[in-house]
Enzyme design. Structure first.
Site, short mmCIF file in Angstrom:
data_model
loop_
_atom_site.label_atom_id
_atom_site.label_comp_id
_atom_site.label_asym_id
_atom_site.label_seq_id
_atom_site.Cartn_x
_atom_site.Cartn_y
_atom_site.Cartn_z
N ASP A 83 0.84 -1.21 0.00
CA ASP A 83 0.00 0.00 0.00
C ASP A 83 0.86 1.24 0.00
O ASP A 83 1.84 1.33 0.76
CB ASP A 83 -0.84 0.03 1.30
N LYS A 112 -0.26 -0.38 -4.29
CA LYS A 112 -1.72 -0.18 -4.36
C LYS A 112 -2.01 1.26 -4.01
O LYS A 112 -1.47 1.77 -3.01
CB LYS A 112 -2.45 -1.13 -3.41
N GLU A 114 -5.25 4.21 -3.63
CA GLU A 114 -6.70 4.39 -3.49
C GLU A 114 -7.20 5.49 -4.42
O GLU A 114 -6.60 6.57 -4.47
CB GLU A 114 -7.05 4.74 -2.04
N GLU A 181 -13.83 -2.01 -2.34
CA GLU A 181 -14.14 -2.13 -0.91
C GLU A 181 -15.48 -1.48 -0.57
O GLU A 181 -15.81 -0.40 -1.08
CB GLU A 181 -13.02 -1.45 -0.09
O1 KIV Z 1 -4.95 -1.54 4.15
C1 KIV Z 1 -5.61 -2.57 3.91
O2 KIV Z 1 -5.55 -3.58 4.61
C2 KIV Z 1 -6.47 -2.54 2.72
C3 KIV Z 1 -7.55 -3.56 2.66
C4 KIV Z 1 -8.69 -3.09 3.49
C5 KIV Z 1 -7.93 -3.88 1.27
O3 KIV Z 1 -6.33 -1.69 1.88
#
Ligand code: KIV
Length: 263
Positions: A83, A112, A114, A181
């Site tokens: 992330d 990843k 958002e 999500e």
């Molecule tokens: O940070 C995380 O764990 C996520 C999930 C909720 C998909 O982005």
């Protein structure tokens, strides 16, 4: 040991079988979950269950790099999604600088980020510079303060249309898959059907191309709150409490260490 998936083998799963994604934040759990998961997500949710914060917003890039390295060390044969934390991809230049840092300092397979249509130019810039991107649409935990709470998406026709636009924009920008999500199941199904890349759901029903859960939620270790979509596959918190209580009790009674645990 499972064979490590690649971007193309992940994409080939669409329409063939559901993908299994789970979060992990350290080497110990990464090793354990890697036996059953196709992809491991080093989610910024670690800021809540690992660091005890009330949301994900204060996670730093250096923390994500530290945890991603721990996960990569524990699960070197797994496909790792890292992330990008809040505030690290506000514009193309910053996004590339910070994603390059993630790629150079860890062996994460993709980042990843958002956002939907609004982040398409950033995703395109990253992918055209060699950074593989997993999108994340629908309920965006990094927007929790801006939106004043965690709001399920896809409740109106306009929201459903927007989600489809977001998914198409994320795909067109070059993402190889995306997380969806907190979206009404029937809308998430339409979104998954509208794109040709895998759409991995969390709180988005079963008619998508895979599922992701936060490991500390699904193992029943995180007790602060349990969203409706979480199934607890273990009562981890009770098991840990029970084990620690037994240890404390045996120490008090001088039953531990016994002969077999003594040099
Ligand atoms: O940070 C995380 O764990 C996520 C999930 C909720 C998909 O982005």
């Amino acid at each position: 040991m499972r064979k490590k998936l690649t971007i193309s083998s992940i994409q080939k799963c669409k329409g063939e079988r559901p993908l299994v994604m789970i979060t992990a934040y350290d080497a110990l759990f990464a090793r354990l979950v890697s036996e059953s998961a196709d992809m491991i997500l080093v989610g910024d949710s670690l800021n809540m269950s690992f660091a005890g914060a009330k949301d994900t917003l204060s996670t730093t890039l250096d923390q994500m790099i530290y945890h991603t390295n721990a996960v990569c060390a524990g699960a070197s044969e797994s496909f790792i999604v890292a992330d990008m934390p809040f505030g690290t991809y506000m514009n193309k230049k910053e996004a590339l600088k910070n994603s390059l840092k993630m790629f150079q300092e860890t062996s994460a397979d993709c980042v990843k980020i958002e956002g939907g249509k609004d982040k398409a130019d950033i995703i395109k810039y990253l992918t055209s510079n060699g950074i593989a991107v997993c999108g994340h649409i629908g309920l965006l935990p990094q927007s929790v303060r801006g939106e004043g709470g965690y709001k399920v998406k896809g409740k109106t026709d306009d929201e459903a249309k927007q989600l489809i636009k977001d998914a198409k924009a994320v795909e067109k920008a070059g993402s190889f898959c995306m997380v969806i999500e907190g979206v009404k199941a029937e809308v998430a199904k339409e979104v998954a059907q509208a794109v040709s890349i895998p759409v991995i759901g969390i709180g988005a029903g079963k008619d998508v191309d895979g599922q992701v859960l936060v490991f500390s939620d699904m193992l029943g270790l995180f007790e602060e709150f349990t969203p409706k979509f979480v199934k607890k596959y273990l009562d981890g918190a009770s098991l840990v409490r029970g084990a620690v209580a037994s240890y404390a009790d045996e120490v008090q009674k001088r039953e531990f260490p016994s002969e077999i645990h003594t040099y």
